[in-house]
Design a protein around this motif. Structure first.
Motif, short mmCIF file in Angstrom:
data_model
loop_
_atom_site.label_atom_id
_atom_site.label_comp_id
_atom_site.label_asym_id
_atom_site.label_seq_id
_atom_site.Cartn_x
_atom_site.Cartn_y
_atom_site.Cartn_z
N VAL A 220 0.91 -1.15 -0.10
CA VAL A 220 0.06 0.04 -0.08
C VAL A 220 0.98 1.25 0.08
CG1 VAL A 220 -1.69 1.33 1.46
CG2 VAL A 220 -1.83 -1.17 1.01
N SER A 221 1.84 1.19 0.68
CA SER A 221 2.80 2.44 0.72
C SER A 221 3.39 2.59 -0.55
CB SER A 221 3.86 1.97 1.99
OG SER A 221 5.00 3.06 1.84
N ASP A 222 3.97 1.50 -1.13
CA ASP A 222 4.49 1.58 -2.49
C ASP A 222 3.38 2.26 -3.48
OD1 ASP A 222 7.02 0.60 -1.47
OD2 ASP A 222 6.37 -1.46 -2.28
N LEU A 223 2.22 1.76 -3.60
CA LEU A 223 1.04 2.23 -4.38
C LEU A 223 1.08 3.84 -4.10
CD1 LEU A 223 -1.07 -0.69 -4.42
CD2 LEU A 223 0.12 -0.12 -6.30
N GLY A 224 1.32 4.12 -2.94
CA GLY A 224 0.84 5.39 -2.75
C GLY A 224 -0.50 5.89 -2.20
N ALA A 225 -0.79 5.76 -1.06
CA ALA A 225 -1.99 5.83 -0.45
C ALA A 225 -2.59 7.26 -0.53
CB ALA A 225 -2.02 5.44 1.38
N PRO A 226 -3.60 7.48 -0.99
CA PRO A 226 -4.35 8.71 -1.18
C PRO A 226 -4.33 9.58 0.25
CG PRO A 226 -6.11 7.12 -1.98
CD PRO A 226 -4.97 6.25 -1.18
N GLY A 227 -3.63 10.61 0.14
CA GLY A 227 -3.55 11.51 1.37
C GLY A 227 -2.38 11.27 2.14
N GLY A 228 -1.82 10.16 1.97
CA GLY A 228 -0.68 9.96 2.49
C GLY A 228 -1.02 8.91 4.05
N TYR A 229 -2.42 8.51 3.97
CA TYR A 229 -3.11 7.67 5.01
C TYR A 229 -2.54 6.32 4.81
CZ TYR A 229 -5.56 11.89 5.91
OH TYR A 229 -5.90 13.27 6.05
N ILE A 230 -1.38 6.02 5.08
CA ILE A 230 -0.76 4.51 4.76
C ILE A 230 -1.54 3.63 5.89
CG2 ILE A 230 1.27 3.08 4.75
CD1 ILE A 230 2.78 5.26 3.83
N ALA A 231 -1.57 3.82 7.31
CA ALA A 231 -2.04 3.16 7.86
C ALA A 231 -3.56 2.79 7.68
CB ALA A 231 -1.71 3.48 9.60
N PHE A 232 -4.28 3.94 7.69
CA PHE A 232 -5.60 3.74 7.30
C PHE A 232 -5.96 2.79 6.17
CE2 PHE A 232 -9.35 5.16 4.99
CZ PHE A 232 -10.36 4.94 5.97
N PHE A 233 -5.38 3.03 4.96
CA PHE A 233 -5.68 2.23 3.79
C PHE A 233 -5.12 0.88 3.90
CE2 PHE A 233 -6.65 6.25 2.00
CZ PHE A 233 -7.69 5.99 1.05
N ALA A 234 -4.19 0.65 4.69
CA ALA A 234 -3.54 -0.52 4.96
C ALA A 234 -4.62 -1.56 5.68
CB ALA A 234 -2.28 -0.61 5.69
N GLY A 235 -5.26 -1.03 6.67
CA GLY A 235 -6.14 -1.66 7.39
C GLY A 235 -7.32 -1.77 6.52
N LEU A 236 -7.49 -0.83 5.72
CA LEU A 236 -9.08 -1.08 4.87
C LEU A 236 -8.84 -2.04 4.00
CD1 LEU A 236 -11.54 0.30 4.28
CD2 LEU A 236 -10.43 1.83 2.67
N VAL A 237 -7.54 -2.38 3.21
CA VAL A 237 -7.33 -3.21 2.51
C VAL A 237 -7.66 -4.80 3.16
CG1 VAL A 237 -5.26 -4.71 1.46
CG2 VAL A 237 -5.64 -2.39 0.95
N THR A 238 -7.31 -4.92 4.42
CA THR A 238 -7.44 -6.17 5.18
C THR A 238 -9.13 -6.33 5.48
OG1 THR A 238 -5.43 -6.15 6.00
CG2 THR A 238 -6.79 -7.45 7.15
N ALA A 239 -9.71 -5.01 5.92
CA ALA A 239 -10.96 -5.02 6.26
C ALA A 239 -11.81 -5.39 5.10
CB ALA A 239 -11.46 -3.90 7.09
N VAL A 240 -11.64 -4.80 3.90
CA VAL A 240 -12.66 -4.95 2.79
C VAL A 240 -12.65 -6.57 2.50
CG1 VAL A 240 -10.92 -4.55 0.69
CG2 VAL A 240 -13.45 -3.73 0.74
N THR A 241 -11.47 -7.18 2.56
CA THR A 241 -11.74 -8.69 2.28
C THR A 241 -12.45 -9.36 3.15
OG1 THR A 241 -9.25 -8.31 1.60
CG2 THR A 241 -10.06 -10.78 1.85
#
Length: 393
Positions: A220-241
């Motif tokens: 997620v960090s390599d892809l570039g999380a929107p707004g720089g919210y890496i931790a939030f989108f990393a958690g969201l990637v797991t949660a959506v699954t």
């Protein structure tokens, strides 16, 4: 599951609170403390499964629940990494709430509805796994880590009390029936070819699904999380699954009851393999989220269908023993998957790891189909030979 997943993300921080400041040392101890739980659970799962067939499945759920509540309470009192390591080892030894619940649910549900029941059980566990880290994160901002352990202990104690007072075990082992020893039971189960195929498929599933997981936040960090919210989108990637898994499990479980759990497991594995392939080609987080959701829909059909097939193929009266060995196989996948994935990602990168995961799931689907077919043909041939010998005599 909600209570247990509240504490897992904070184990490294708990070590830091104990005075461990060296980052490399903290990571090493965190890995040991996390993995030792799976190791001890892997070793003792067949023992608890065999015992459940002798004394009952509900008592195994209660043993695990009350045992874990005591161990986690003591974990909140730990003062050194060594104590924490020992308590996690002990927790894995007494654990098994979910496997025991699967066995209790499977054996006390009519076979024609067992897929739906196990799918609902899976949904409950996944819902807890999604909500637990979120609740734990909120609590960590309000109270200290030790208090979170005490709250976790209390929640597990209450969940076990629910089982104690509200769950009725209608199908119990016959106390007068003569029983073989643990090793004799194990040998008998391990000589059942269909079960061995299912155990190996369970290992491959967990190995493949967990291999990329520790690398997801870095991806997620390599892809570039929107707004720089890496931790939030990393958690969201797991949660959506997990959300997709939770939604799909009951539906696919019911579909398996009507059309066959083997068919659901086979096509779910194929679907998961297919959706892992575009993981290697995504260019932003939103694409990754879409494919993780589609992957989750397929994941919802994996473990409930596997558990239904194990019940179907387990010898009567030895269902919990079979689930014990199945649990060991999946725990082994839980242990080795992230370790191997971390090693491979250093060589081929996480995009290459996604493709390896897809290939492994394709192989697993093929093995499920051919292995079960061969095992069934072998059983049919043996039965025919036995009938001919009986007729000749």
């Amino acid at each position: 599951m909600g209570a247990m997943s509240m504490i897992i993300p904070f184990l490294p921080l708990y070590l830091r609170e104990m005075g461990m400041t060296d980052p490399e040392k903290t990571q090493l101890w965190a890995g040991l403390i996390f993995g030792i739980n799976f190791l001890s659970a892997f070793l003792v799962a067949p023992v608890w499964g065999s015992l459940a067939d002798k004394v009952g499945r509900k008592i195994m759920v209660l043993r695990s629940g009350f045992g874990m509540s005591v161990v986690i309470l003591l974990t909140g009192l730990a003062t050194s990494p060594l104590q924490l390591l020992f308590l996690r080892l002990l927790n894995g030894t007494v654990s098994g709430f979910i496997p025991a619940s699967i066995s209790l649910t499977a054996t006390n549900t009519p076979k024609k509805k067992s897929g739906y029941a196990l799918g609902m059980l899976q949904s409950g566990g996944v819902a807890g796994s999604i909500m637990g880290p979120f609740i734990g994160g909120v609590l960590a901002e309000v109270v200290d880590f030790r208090t979170i352990f005490f709250l976790t202990s209390a929640i597990i104690f209450l969940a076990t009390c629910v089982v104690l007072f509200l769950v009725k075990e209608g199908v119990k082992p016959d106390p007068d029936k003569p029983r073989a020893g643990f090793f004799a039971d194990g040998s008998f189960i391990l000589h059942q070819k269909p079960l061995m195929v299912l155990f190996s498929v369970g290992f491959m599933l967990q190995f493949a699904m967990l291999a990329p997981m520790p690398q997801m936040s870095l991806f997620v960090s390599d892809l570039g999380a929107p707004g720089g919210y890496i931790a939030f989108f990393a958690g969201l990637v797991t949660a959506v699954t997990g959300i997709a898994n939770m939604l799909a499990s009951p539906f696919l479980g019911r579909f398996g009851d009507r059309h066959g759990a083997e068919r659901v497991l086979f096509f779910s594995m194929l679907g998961a393999a297919l959706f892992f392939v575009p993981h290697a080609m995504v260019t932003d987080v939103w694409q990754l989220l879409a494919f993780r959701f589609l992957l989750g829909l397929c994941v919802g059909g994996l473990l409930p269908s596997l558990h239904t097939l194990i019940r179907k193929n387990a010898p009567t009266g030895k269902e919990s023993t079979a689930y014990g060995y199945s649990t060991s196989a999946t725990f082994l996948g839980n242990m080795l998957g992230p370790i191997t994935g971390g090693f491979l990602s250093g060589i081929i990168g996480i995009r290459g790891l996604f493709l390896v995961t897809a290939i492994m799931l394709f192989i697993g689907a093929w093995w499920l189909k051919t292995g079960l077919t061969q095992a069934k043909q072998g059983s049919t041939t043996k039965s025919a030979v036995s009938r001919k010998i009986s007729s000749a005599q």
